[in-house]
Design an enzyme around this catalytic site. Structure first.
Site, PDB file in Angstrom:
ATOM      1  N   GLY A  42      44.833  53.908  45.409  1.00  0.00           N
ATOM      2  CA  GLY A  42      44.679  52.522  45.849  1.00  0.00           C
ATOM      3  C   GLY A  42      45.023  51.604  44.696  1.00  0.00           C
ATOM      4  N   ALA A  43      45.779  50.540  44.977  1.00  0.00           N
ATOM      5  CA  ALA A  43      46.234  49.658  43.899  1.00  0.00           C
ATOM      6  C   ALA A  43      45.954  48.203  44.217  1.00  0.00           C
ATOM      7  CB  ALA A  43      47.716  49.895  43.616  1.00  0.00           C
ATOM      8  N   GLY A  44      44.755  47.949  44.722  1.00  0.00           N
ATOM      9  CA  GLY A  44      44.284  46.567  44.823  1.00  0.00           C
ATOM     10  C   GLY A  44      43.589  46.217  43.515  1.00  0.00           C
TER      11      GLY A  44
ATOM     12  N   ALA B 149      40.565  46.680  42.205  1.00  0.00           N
ATOM     13  CA  ALA B 149      39.807  47.704  41.483  1.00  0.00           C
ATOM     14  C   ALA B 149      40.728  48.784  40.930  1.00  0.00           C
ATOM     15  CB  ALA B 149      38.755  48.324  42.407  1.00  0.00           C
ATOM     16  N   GLY B 150      41.697  49.198  41.740  1.00  0.00           N
ATOM     17  CA  GLY B 150      42.602  50.260  41.301  1.00  0.00           C
ATOM     18  C   GLY B 150      43.456  49.830  40.124  1.00  0.00           C
TER      19      GLY B 150
ATOM     20  N   PHE C 211      29.133  27.907  45.309  1.00  0.00           N
ATOM     21  CA  PHE C 211      29.307  28.855  46.407  1.00  0.00           C
ATOM     22  C   PHE C 211      27.931  29.159  46.983  1.00  0.00           C
ATOM     23  CE2 PHE C 211      32.901  31.913  47.481  1.00  0.00           C
ATOM     24  CZ  PHE C 211      33.849  30.933  47.505  1.00  0.00           C
TER      25      PHE C 211
ATOM     26  N   GLN D  39      29.095  42.995  56.175  1.00  0.00           N
ATOM     27  CA  GLN D  39      29.043  41.543  56.107  1.00  0.00           C
ATOM     28  C   GLN D  39      29.972  40.912  57.147  1.00  0.00           C
ATOM     29  OE1 GLN D  39      30.381  39.314  52.432  1.00  0.00           O
ATOM     30  NE2 GLN D  39      28.308  38.572  52.752  1.00  0.00           N
TER      31      GLN D  39
ATOM     32  N   HIS E 104      31.610  37.476  58.016  1.00  0.00           N
ATOM     33  CA  HIS E 104      31.877  36.182  57.390  1.00  0.00           C
ATOM     34  C   HIS E 104      31.745  35.096  58.440  1.00  0.00           C
ATOM     35  CE1 HIS E 104      33.747  33.002  55.081  1.00  0.00           C
ATOM     36  NE2 HIS E 104      33.731  33.785  54.022  1.00  0.00           N
TER      37      HIS E 104
ATOM     38  N   LEU F 138      40.654  34.729  57.541  1.00  0.00           N
ATOM     39  CA  LEU F 138      39.529  34.154  56.814  1.00  0.00           C
ATOM     40  C   LEU F 138      39.751  32.694  56.422  1.00  0.00           C
ATOM     41  CD1 LEU F 138      36.862  34.640  55.169  1.00  0.00           C
ATOM     42  CD2 LEU F 138      38.343  35.238  53.247  1.00  0.00           C
TER      43      LEU F 138
ATOM     44  N   GLU G  35      34.898  30.432  52.076  1.00  0.00           N
ATOM     45  CA  GLU G  35      33.637  29.755  51.857  1.00  0.00           C
ATOM     46  C   GLU G  35      33.835  28.531  50.957  1.00  0.00           C
ATOM     47  OE1 GLU G  35      30.408  32.387  51.318  1.00  0.00           O
ATOM     48  OE2 GLU G  35      29.358  31.065  49.939  1.00  0.00           O
TER      49      GLU G  35
ATOM     50  N   ARG H  84      25.670  34.033  53.591  1.00  0.00           N
ATOM     51  CA  ARG H  84      26.604  34.279  54.701  1.00  0.00           C
ATOM     52  C   ARG H  84      25.936  34.830  55.950  1.00  0.00           C
ATOM     53  NH1 ARG H  84      31.856  36.563  51.387  1.00  0.00           N
ATOM     54  NH2 ARG H  84      32.415  34.521  50.580  1.00  0.00           N
TER      55      ARG H  84
ATOM     56  N   HIS I 224      33.857  41.300  57.607  1.00  0.00           N
ATOM     57  CA  HIS I 224      34.519  40.843  56.396  1.00  0.00           C
ATOM     58  C   HIS I 224      34.435  41.835  55.252  1.00  0.00           C
ATOM     59  CE1 HIS I 224      36.126  38.105  53.506  1.00  0.00           C
ATOM     60  NE2 HIS I 224      35.016  37.984  52.816  1.00  0.00           N
TER      61      HIS I 224
ATOM     62  N   ARG J 251      26.215  40.511  50.490  1.00  0.00           N
ATOM     63  CA  ARG J 251      26.992  40.137  49.311  1.00  0.00           C
ATOM     64  C   ARG J 251      27.126  38.628  49.213  1.00  0.00           C
ATOM     65  NH1 ARG J 251      32.173  38.715  48.264  1.00  0.00           N
ATOM     66  NH2 ARG J 251      32.919  39.112  50.367  1.00  0.00           N
TER      67      ARG J 251
ATOM     68  N   LEU K  26      35.159  39.905  43.760  1.00  0.00           N
ATOM     69  CA  LEU K  26      36.213  40.021  42.745  1.00  0.00           C
ATOM     70  C   LEU K  26      35.651  40.462  41.396  1.00  0.00           C
ATOM     71  CD1 LEU K  26      38.628  37.083  43.707  1.00  0.00           C
ATOM     72  CD2 LEU K  26      38.714  39.478  44.379  1.00  0.00           C
TER      73      LEU K  26
END
Lengths: 610, 292
Positions: free
Chosen positions: A10-12, A14-15, A113, A233, A235, A245, A248, A281, A346, A381, A387
């Site tokens: 996975g390369a988002g 975190a990856g 937020f 969650q 949203h 989305l 928020e 939320r 979400h 959350r 993030l």
């Protein structure tokens, strides 16, 4: 066969962060991802990154807000780590050139937020995730880290010792989407799962179509517990037609929610007398649905989110992306009319159980980001905390997998003698159908020799792919996916009750049985998306079941998990995590206490009021 | 929910049905699948008449499958609902009628950049294009000037190579050594690079560019825009700026652009690509004057 020290799946966000961190520790790293990195769903994150980087703010305040937001189901060591590491990780992004929004003096901007006692959400317009994803991919390119893009990891190579905590992960098996070749990847040091969300379990979700929870499901079948899966969650502000989305940030900047009678219901109907639209939320999502259920919804379906009063200049400056989304996907000009919004799936607060270093109970197997549950979000959350989770725990997992000593973690993983066994009365037998060979760990047959693990898993995976493609008739995944999603949305949504949850389990069982007859219509090896969706479908079934079983077991109301029959948070029984293990093809339920002891203080559960 | 089948399922598969030689399991399966489809069409045709449907003509090609090696167009008729996008229609066509129909897509909200397609003769994102804005039949093809892998999927390697060629990462010698100290950037400077940072690497601009089509070495609009994003960032410093212009100010760099604006016209994120390239040209000229 490919070989690397560390393999990141996975390369988002975190990856990519994990890969950079492991590379900086000197490891030979490979990123294996079913999309190209810049296509990852992190790019869709809008709001921002919570980080205590200003005078008047502190990581302790951030930790307190997060613990409260989690409804005391987060683990203090994980939450404190998140809040301590977030400032330096956020500034690290800034040093990598990320185009954060700026104040007059050139410093990065922050905004309020929901659930935060300080405006600590650091942002880049309403497209923070896009900037974060691209900034980190740029760093991956700069470092020359090997990327296998459009390679779908479909199996882990894990030894098959009886006790999951004795198992080792030696690599992964992946399918080259472009050529159809199935290949083994050996990881000398470790495998990091960073496969993101599982929103495709539901039919109304903000998640990308690719978010099918592959990593979590594979880890589960390999023997790693899934933790707190019931906490999904929803949203409060997604576009009704598509689930796209609406950040928020709109409410953070002062956007107002109205019902069909033009009432500002968050205040006028007493849902959150202090915080109003900026309540947590889960609170806002329930308020909206209650309005709709009480006949005060617009078109009996949604409510209105109005930001016109903010003025064109401010909107364009800080929320421009929202104008485009409302226009392109709902046909609404948000400068002139309010946007229709309703709750949508979400984020999965639960996931693969890990410690603060991202490690699971299987040696050499890590998880980070949304697919993981290091337990920073607990039952709910806070916006702006996903993030930092990606970058903080991605980096930690990467470093640890590459061999860096990060100290002894305080969170334990895997079933221990202290684990409390649980029971839940289910209308059907959950888990694998009959006792097929995939009832055992995803590693395949009983292999304990490290050198053979990847090879055996590779053979098993080649056989599975061959079978699916060669099979000539049966049922197709699209039909099953729709059925599953529909039942989950109907029965395991914002509002839950016992009958609905049991119905969902029956439906999941039906789908699981039908899945035995699934076949892939497309005989081609080239870019066979039919095959990929079919393999993903199996993951959706296992995860849907885990979510529903957790929700049925937790007979209380906490954070995002609302139960019609149980309207109280029951701290005496439920300050504990639900865990599900899949060891012999039958999910086993057990619990472990949540950790409220921080480094300096103990977090005392208080009633969450906003 | 009513189940719909294509009104003209026959035409959808016409080009394939007759010359079938049942050599591979794939061919046999496809033949059977078609038979099933025709069957269900006959059952359904009488019952569904009122519902509004839209007509898609979709490019098909698969290098491996006998019946699809010769590129062709398939017709799909899918029920129309308000707000439907081209991507919605393609997904419906795939999930209900032909699961072998292949295209890339993921976020379906114009941020992942994976579903850039050639729709009614223009490069657009499928997810962002409303069916109601298009003339029927809606023609959906893969991006021109790229090698087709299968159906609507094109090979993106060349695009990625060009993106990587401009050193697409932030480089500065002036980063603070303190891990908590920010490197300030003025609002004006952020504003200057803002539009260029919006690029989602969809490849629409590259596909629309005649010059890129004829010159494989030309960096192309997306990569030049990426270069603009860094070259104009005040935080990178003067030395790096000069280094960047060495990459851009060459035969297959900024000078290839002939200001046709096709990239700007198709960009789904409204990035003023042509303007960015012109600005790079102006800066390159100024740089050169300075060196004399």
């Amino acid at each position: 066969m490919y070989e690397h020290d560390v393999i990141v799946v996975g390369a988002g966000g975190a990856g990519l962060r994990a890969a950079i961190a492991a590379h900086e520790e000197g490891a030979d790293v490979a990123l294996v991802t079913k999309l190209h990195p810049v296509r990852s769903h992190t790019g869709a994150a809008e709001g921002g990154i919570n980080a205590a980087i200003r005078d008047g703010d502190s990581w302790e305040d951030h930790a307190y807000d997060t613990m409260k937001g989690s409804d005391y189901l987060g683990d203090a060591p994980a939450i404190e780590t998140l809040c301590q590491d977030s400032p330096k990780e956020t500034i690290q992004l800034e040093h990598w050139g990320m185009a954060f929004s700026r104040e007059e003096d050139g410093s990065v901007s922050q905004r309020p937020f929901g659930g935060l006692s300080f405006p600590r959400t650091t942002y880049a317009g309403a497209e923070t995730g896009h900037h974060l994803l691209h900034t980190m991919y740029e760093q991956v390119v700069k470092r020359g880290i090997q990327v296998y893009d459009e390679w779908y990891v479909s199996r882990l190579a894990v030894t098959n010792h009886d006790d999951p905590t004795e198992r080792d992960c030696h690599g992964v098996i992946a399918y080259d989407i472009k050529s159809g070749e199935v290949q083994g990847f050996t990881a000398k040091n470790g495998v990091i799962l960073a496969t993101g969300g599982l929103g495709q379990v539901f039919d109304h979700t903000t998640n990308a179509v690719a978010n099918t929870g592959d990593g979590a499901a594979m880890a589960y079948r390999a023997g790693v517990p899934l933790e707190d899966m019931e906490f999904i969650q929803f949203h409060p502000t997604t576009l009704p037609s598509t689930g796209v989305l609406i950040s928020e940030g709109v409410r953070g900047e002062g956007g107002i929610l109205y019902n069909s009678e033009g009432e500002r219901f968050m205040f006028e109907h007493g849902y959150a007398n202090n915080e109003g639209e900026l309540a947590s939320r889960d609170v806002v999502a329930r308020a909206e649905l209650t309005e709709v259920n009480n006949g005060r919804g617009v078109n009996d379906e949604y409510v209105h989110l109005d930001m016109r009063h903010l003025g064109e200049e401010r909107i364009t400056d800080r929320l421009e992306n929202i104008l485009h989304l409302a226009e392109d996907f709902e046909g609404v000009n948000a400068l002139e009319e309010p946007m229709p919004v309703k709750p949508g799936q979400h984020y999965a607060m639960g996931g693969v159980e890990t410690d603060e270093n991202g490690e699971t109970c299987i040696s050499g197997l890590y998880a980070a980001g949304e697919c993981a549950c290091v337990s920073v979000h607990g039952a709910n959350r806070l916006g702006g905390n996903a993030l930092p989770e990606l970058i903080v725990f991605g980096a930690r997992a990467g470093r640890h997998a590459a061999g860096k000593d990060l100290g002894e973690p305080e969170i334990t993983t895997g079933k221990t003698e202290d684990s409390e066994l649980g029971q839940v009365d289910t209308p059907v037998e959950p888990g694998a159908v009959g006792t097929p060979e995939d009832a055992v760990a995803d590693g395949g047959t009983a292999v304990t020799e490290p050198s053979q693990t990847v090879e055996t898993a590779l053979e098993a995976e080649r056989a599975r792919v061959e079978n699916l493609i060669e099979k000539d008739e049966g049922v197709q995944q699209a039909e099953l996916r729709a059925k599953l999603q529909k039942s989950m949305t109907q029965n395991v949504n914002v509002f839950r009750n016992e009958d609905g949850l049991k119905q969902a389990l029956r439906d999941i069982r039906d789908v699981r049985e039908e899945f035995e007859n699934v076949y892939v219509n497309d005989p081609s090896r080239t870019f066979n998306t039919d095959l990929i969706h079919t393999i993903e479908m199996r993951n959706l079934i296992d995860l849907a079941e885990a979510i529903t079983l957790g929700a049925l077991a937790r007979d209380e109301f906490r954070g995002a998990h609302w139960r019609q029959e149980h309207q109280e948070r029951r701290d005496e029984n439920w300050l504990k995590h639900t865990l599900l293990s899949w060891n012999n093809g039958t999910p086993e339920l057990w619990f472990k206490p949540s950790i409220l002891e921080g480094a300096e203080k103990k977090y005392e559960p208080k009633i969450r009021s906003y | 929910m009513s189940t719909q089948v294509p009104e003209k399922a026959e035409s959808e598969t016409e080009s394939e049905t007759e010359p079938e030689r049942t050599e591979t399991p794939g061919d046999r399966r496809r033949a059977e699948k078609r038979a099933r489809q025709q069957e269900s069409t006959e059952v359904q045709e009488t019952t569904e008449t009122e519902e509004e449907s839209i007509h898609l003509k979709v490019f098909r090609y698969d290098p491996e499958i006998e019946g699809k090696m010769e590129p062709r167009f398939d017709d799909f008729h899918v029920p129309f609902t308000k707000g439907m996008t081209v991507l919605d229609a393609l997904m419906l066509a795939r999930d209900r009628f032909d699961t072998t129909l292949t295209f890339r897509h993921s976020c379906r909200q114009a941020i992942c950049g994976s579903d850039a397609l050639f729709i009614n003769g223009t490069q657009r994102l499928g997810c962002k294009t409303q069916i109601s804005d298009l003339e029927e039949p809606v023609r959906v093809e893969p991006l021109p000037h790229a090698e087709v892998v299968k159906d609507l999927v094109v090979d993106m390697e060349h695009f990625y190579d060009q993106m990587h060629a401009v050193e697409p990462y932030f480089q500065t010698n002036e980063a603070p050594s303190d891990e908590l100290q920010e490197q300030h950037q003025t609002r004006e400077n952020r504003e200057k690079v803002k539009m260029s940072t919006r690029c989602i690497w969809c490849g629409a601009c590259m596909s629309s560019c005649n010059i890129a089509a004829g010159d494989n070495e030309y960096l192309g609009p997306a990569a030049l825009n990426k270069a603009f994003r860094f070259a104009m960032d005040e935080r990178e410093g003067e030395d790096m700026r000069e280094h960047r212009f060495k990459i851009l100010d060459q035969e297959h760099g900024v000078w290839r652009c002939q200001t046709q604006f096709s990239c700007t016209n198709v960009c789904p994120k409204d990035i003023p690509l042509t303007e960015h390239i012109q600005e790079l040209k102006r800066s390159a000229v100024k740089n050169n004057l300075k060196f004399w």
